[in-house]
Design a protein around this motif. Structure first.
Motif, mmCIF file in Angstrom:
data_model
loop_
_atom_site.group_PDB
_atom_site.id
_atom_site.type_symbol
_atom_site.label_atom_id
_atom_site.label_comp_id
_atom_site.label_asym_id
_atom_site.label_seq_id
_atom_site.Cartn_x
_atom_site.Cartn_y
_atom_site.Cartn_z
ATOM 1 N N LYS A 36 -4.382 9.354 -21.867
ATOM 2 C CA LYS A 36 -3.689 9.495 -20.593
ATOM 3 C C LYS A 36 -2.209 9.123 -20.784
ATOM 4 C CE LYS A 36 -7.730 8.537 -17.688
ATOM 5 N NZ LYS A 36 -8.285 7.708 -16.593
ATOM 6 N N HIS A 37 -1.393 10.175 -21.022
ATOM 7 C CA HIS A 37 0.030 9.950 -21.311
ATOM 8 C C HIS A 37 0.898 9.930 -20.060
ATOM 9 C CE1 HIS A 37 -0.748 10.239 -25.538
ATOM 10 N NE2 HIS A 37 -1.189 11.494 -25.469
ATOM 11 N N GLN A 38 0.364 10.454 -18.963
ATOM 12 C CA GLN A 38 1.170 10.606 -17.755
ATOM 13 C C GLN A 38 0.990 9.372 -16.869
ATOM 14 O OE1 GLN A 38 3.046 13.320 -17.688
ATOM 15 N NE2 GLN A 38 2.066 14.176 -19.517
ATOM 16 N N GLU A 39 1.983 8.472 -16.876
ATOM 17 C CA GLU A 39 1.850 7.212 -16.127
ATOM 18 C C GLU A 39 2.759 7.178 -14.901
ATOM 19 O OE1 GLU A 39 2.397 2.413 -16.890
ATOM 20 O OE2 GLU A 39 1.910 3.714 -18.585
ATOM 21 N N GLY A 44 1.544 2.305 -11.888
ATOM 22 C CA GLY A 44 1.062 2.163 -13.264
ATOM 23 C C GLY A 44 -0.181 2.959 -13.600
ATOM 24 N N LYS A 45 -0.755 3.687 -12.622
ATOM 25 C CA LYS A 45 -1.952 4.483 -12.886
ATOM 26 C C LYS A 45 -1.616 5.633 -13.830
ATOM 27 C CE LYS A 45 -5.857 6.683 -10.589
ATOM 28 N NZ LYS A 45 -6.488 7.081 -9.304
ATOM 29 N N ALA A 46 -2.505 5.898 -14.811
ATOM 30 C CA ALA A 46 -2.258 6.930 -15.812
ATOM 31 C C ALA A 46 -3.145 8.143 -15.603
ATOM 32 C CB ALA A 46 -2.467 6.359 -17.209
ATOM 33 N N PHE A 47 -2.632 9.314 -16.007
ATOM 34 C CA PHE A 47 -3.344 10.571 -15.820
ATOM 35 C C PHE A 47 -3.325 11.391 -17.104
ATOM 36 C CE2 PHE A 47 -1.800 9.155 -11.775
ATOM 37 C CZ PHE A 47 -2.867 9.375 -10.917
ATOM 38 N N LEU A 48 -4.312 12.278 -17.230
ATOM 39 C CA LEU A 48 -4.387 13.156 -18.390
ATOM 40 C C LEU A 48 -3.331 14.241 -18.316
ATOM 41 C CD1 LEU A 48 -8.233 13.628 -18.710
ATOM 42 C CD2 LEU A 48 -6.764 12.720 -20.507
ATOM 43 N N HIS A 49 -3.182 14.827 -17.136
ATOM 44 C CA HIS A 49 -2.324 15.991 -16.978
ATOM 45 C C HIS A 49 -1.114 15.701 -16.086
ATOM 46 C CE1 HIS A 49 -6.493 17.907 -17.516
ATOM 47 N NE2 HIS A 49 -5.918 17.772 -18.708
ATOM 48 N N ARG A 51 0.270 17.648 -13.944
ATOM 49 C CA ARG A 51 0.014 18.134 -12.585
ATOM 50 C C ARG A 51 -0.667 17.055 -11.738
ATOM 51 N NH1 ARG A 51 1.404 20.492 -8.128
ATOM 52 N NH2 ARG A 51 -0.334 21.317 -6.916
ATOM 53 N N SER A 52 -1.624 16.331 -12.358
ATOM 54 C CA SER A 52 -2.332 15.263 -11.651
ATOM 55 C C SER A 52 -1.379 14.135 -11.274
ATOM 56 C CB SER A 52 -3.461 14.707 -12.521
ATOM 57 O OG SER A 52 -4.369 15.722 -12.854
ATOM 58 N N LEU A 53 -0.459 13.804 -12.187
ATOM 59 C CA LEU A 53 0.547 12.776 -11.917
ATOM 60 C C LEU A 53 1.452 13.196 -10.762
ATOM 61 C CD1 LEU A 53 2.112 10.172 -12.513
ATOM 62 C CD2 LEU A 53 3.394 11.447 -14.259
ATOM 63 N N LYS A 54 1.857 14.480 -10.764
ATOM 64 C CA LYS A 54 2.741 15.003 -9.725
ATOM 65 C C LYS A 54 2.094 14.871 -8.343
ATOM 66 C CE LYS A 54 5.381 19.092 -8.359
ATOM 67 N NZ LYS A 54 5.620 20.527 -8.617
ATOM 68 N N LEU A 55 0.816 15.220 -8.253
ATOM 69 C CA LEU A 55 0.081 15.105 -6.981
ATOM 70 C C LEU A 55 -0.033 13.645 -6.546
ATOM 71 C CD1 LEU A 55 -2.787 17.678 -7.605
ATOM 72 C CD2 LEU A 55 -0.969 17.898 -5.907
ATOM 73 N N HIS A 56 -0.225 12.769 -7.539
ATOM 74 C CA HIS A 56 -0.346 11.342 -7.265
ATOM 75 C C HIS A 56 0.964 10.764 -6.715
ATOM 76 C CE1 HIS A 56 -1.535 7.137 -7.827
ATOM 77 N NE2 HIS A 56 -0.377 6.953 -8.441
ATOM 78 N N VAL A 57 2.079 11.180 -7.285
ATOM 79 C CA VAL A 57 3.396 10.713 -6.836
ATOM 80 C C VAL A 57 3.676 11.198 -5.417
ATOM 81 C CG1 VAL A 57 5.884 10.888 -7.234
ATOM 82 C CG2 VAL A 57 4.344 10.456 -9.161
ATOM 83 N N GLU A 58 3.225 12.403 -5.092
ATOM 84 C CA GLU A 58 3.390 12.950 -3.744
ATOM 85 C C GLU A 58 2.634 12.090 -2.712
ATOM 86 O OE1 GLU A 58 2.155 17.012 -3.827
ATOM 87 O OE2 GLU A 58 4.017 17.741 -4.742
ATOM 88 N N MET A 59 1.518 11.522 -3.167
ATOM 89 C CA MET A 59 0.734 10.647 -2.303
ATOM 90 C C MET A 59 1.546 9.402 -1.951
ATOM 91 S SD MET A 59 -2.872 8.720 -3.119
ATOM 92 C CE MET A 59 -2.025 7.535 -4.169
ATOM 93 N N HIS A 60 2.222 8.816 -2.952
ATOM 94 C CA HIS A 60 3.094 7.658 -2.711
ATOM 95 C C HIS A 60 4.236 8.015 -1.753
ATOM 96 C CE1 HIS A 60 1.383 4.682 -5.348
ATOM 97 N NE2 HIS A 60 1.447 5.471 -6.421
ATOM 98 N N ALA A 61 4.736 9.238 -1.903
ATOM 99 C CA ALA A 61 5.868 9.687 -1.088
ATOM 100 C C ALA A 61 5.437 10.115 0.312
ATOM 101 C CB ALA A 61 6.572 10.840 -1.783
#
Length: 430
Positions: A36-39, A44-49, A51-61
Motif C-alpha cells: 500500500k504505497h498510497q498514503e 495516515g491511512k494507506a491504499f493500494l491504488h 484512485r482509492s486514495l483520491k476518493l478517500h481524500v474527497e471524503m476528508h474534504a
C-alpha cells in the motif's frame, strides 16, 4: 500498446482471477503482497491504488458528487450511492440464517450476526459496558463526557442523540402520528401509544412491592412509591400542605382560589377535579354510597371510607415497634414487619432466591424471563426494573448527583463516578 479485446489472458497465479490487461493483474498482485504505497497525509491511512486514495481524500474534504435522485442524500463514492439506491428499491439480498431477517448490505448482515453470537467488542474504558457497534460506544462516551450537542431552539433543552431531539421538536410542533385504534387518542411517541394501549387491555405490570397495588405505567408506580416513602417536595405557600406530585399541588391551589369547573348534572355539586366528579356520579348511580367530602371518592363500605379519611388527615396509627415507621393501614404494617423478621416466603423456582413480598418476586422473575416492560418515553430504551429506568431518566433530565471529590465533575450514576475515580487513581500512581 496493449488494447483490450474482452479476452482475459492474464491470470493470477495465487487465486486464479483473470484480467483483460496485464496492468490490472499487476495491481491485483499488490493485494496479495499487501503493498500500500498510497498514503493519506491527513489520517495516515494507506491504499493500494491512487484512485482509492483520491476518493478517500474527497471524503476528508466533504466532497459528495453522487446524489440520490429519490431523497437527495449525497455520497462521496459511486458505490455508496448504488448501495443506497437498493434501500429505495427494497432490495435485500443478504439473509440471516438464524432469524431470516434480510439486509441490503453484506456488512449490515455481518453486524447483525454478531447480535446472535453475543459479540460486543467495543468496550467503554470508563464503566466497562460493552457495545456491538463502535458508533454506539461513541454515543455512550458522550454520556460520560456530559456532551449534549442537540439543543432545542424553542426551550433550550439539550439532548445527547439526534433522534431524541427530533422527537422533542415534534412535541413542540404538536405532531402526533401515533393514533389509538380503540379511542382515537393520538400521541407524539410510539412508546406513549404502547403504554396507552395497555390501559384498554387492562394490563398492569407495575406492582408496588409495599402494598401490592398494580399500575399500567411505570411513572404512576414511581409517583405511588413516593407516598410510601413519605416524599412530599411540593409545598403549598398558603397552608403549607405538602404533596408528592407537582400536579397535585396545582389542583390543590385551585381549592384556595375557589375554582370548581366540574359540576354535577344531577345535583349541581361542583368539583375542583374531573376525576372527583366522575367518582361522585357513582353515588347517584347507587354503586358506592360512602362518599369522601374532601375528594369525592366513593366507597361501598363505611370502614373503607374511614381508612380513606385517615389518609387525607395523615393519620398513621399502625407503628412499627422496631424502627418506628408508621402506616395508615394494618396490612401495610404487617408486610413491613416481615422485612425486620427476615421472613421470605416467596421463593424463585429458577435460582432459589427468596423474597419478603410477592411483588418483589414478580420483578425478579422478569429478570429471568428477559422481560423489559419499563420503556423510556424519550429514546425508547427498555429496562427490566423500574429503578434502572429511573436512573436512565436522570440522564435525560441532566441530573448529576454524584460529584467527584477531586475535580468536582458531576455524574448521573454512581458507577460512572467510580469509573471516573479510577482515572484519578491512575494519575496519582504515575
Amino acid at each position: 500498446m496493449n488494447i483490450p479485446t474482452g479476452v482475459k489472458n492474464h491470470e493470477c497465479a495465487v487465486c486464479g482471477k483473470a484480467f483483460t490487461r496485464k496492468g490490472h493483474l499487476k495491481r491485483h498482485m499488490e493485494i496479495h503482497a499487501s503493498v500500500k504505497h498510497q498514503e493519506c497525509d491527513i489520517c495516515g491511512k494507506a491504499f493500494l491504488h491512487k484512485r482509492s486514495l483520491k476518493l478517500h481524500v474527497e471524503m476528508h474534504a466533504g466532497v459528495k458528487n453522487y446524489k440520490c435522485v429519490v431523497c437527495g442524500k449525497a455520497f462521496t463514492q459511486k458505490g455508496a450511492l448504488q448501495l443506497h439506491m437498493k434501500i429505495h428499491a427494497g432490495i435485500k439480498n443478504y439473509h440471516c440464517n438464524v432469524c431470516e431477517k434480510a439486509f441490503t448490505q453484506k456488512g449490515s448482515l455481518g453486524l447483525h450476526m454478531k447480535i446472535h453470537a453475543g459479540v460486543k467488542n467495543h468496550e467503554c474504558y470508563v464503566c466497562g459496558k460493552p457495545f456491538l457497534h463502535k458508533g454506539h460506544l461513541k454515543l455512550h462516551m458522550e454520556v460520560h463526557a456530559g456532551v449534549k450537542n442537540q439543543e432545542c431552539d424553542i426551550c433550550g433543552k439539550a439532548f445527547l442523540h439526534k433522534r431524541s431531539f427530533k422527537l422533542h421538536i415534534e412535541m413542540h410542533a404538536g405532531v402526533k402520528n401515533h393514533k389509538c385504534v380503540v379511542c382515537g387518542k393520538a400521541f407524539t411517541h410510539k412508546g406513549s401509544l404502547n403504554r396507552h394501549i395497555k390501559i384498554h387491555a387492562g394490563i398492569k405490570n407495575h406492582d408496588c412491592n409495599v402494598c401490592g397495588k398494580a399500575f399500567t405505567q411505570k411513572g404512576s408506580l414511581k409517583l405511588h412509591m413516593k407516598i410510601h416513602a413519605s416524599i412530599q417536595n411540593h409545598d403549598c405557600n398558603i397552608c403549607e400542605k405538602a404533596f408528592t406530585r407537582k400536579r397535585s399541588l396545582g389542583l390543590h391551589m385551585k381549592i384556595h382560589a375557589g375554582v370548581k369547573n366540574f359540576e354535577c348534572d344531577v345535583c349541581g355539586k361542583p368539583f375542583t377535579q374531573k376525576s372527583h366528579l366522575k367518582l361522585h356520579m357513582e353515588v347517584h348511580a347507587g354503586v358506592k354510597n360512602q362518599e369522601c367530602d374532601i375528594c369525592g371518592k366513593a366507597f361501598l363500605h363505611k370502614r373503607s371510607l374511614e381508612l380513606h379519611i385517615e389518609m387525607h388527615a395523615g393519620v398513621k396509627n399502625h407503628k412499627c415497634v422496631v424502627c418506628g415507621k408508621a402506616f395508615t393501614r394494618k396490612g401495610s404494617l404487617k408486610r413491613h414487619i416481615k422485612i425486620h423478621a427476615g421472613i421470605k416466603n416467596h421463593d424463585c423456582n429458577v435460582c432459589g432466591k427468596a423474597f419478603t413480598q410477592k411483588g418483589s418476586l414478580k420483578l425478579h422473575m422478569e429478570n429471568h424471563a428477559g422481560v423489559k416492560n419499563h420503556e423510556c418515553d424519550v429514546c425508547g430504551k427498555a429496562f427490566t426494573l423500574k429503578g434502572h429506568l429511573n436512573l436512565h431518566m436522570e440522564m435525560h433530565a441532566g441530573i448529576k448527583d454524584h460529584e467527584c471529590d477531586v475535580c468536582g465533575k458531576a455524574f448521573t450514576r454512581k458507577t460512572t463516578l467510580t469509573g471516573h475515580m479510577r482515572i484519578h487513581a491512575c494519575i496519582k500512581k504515575s
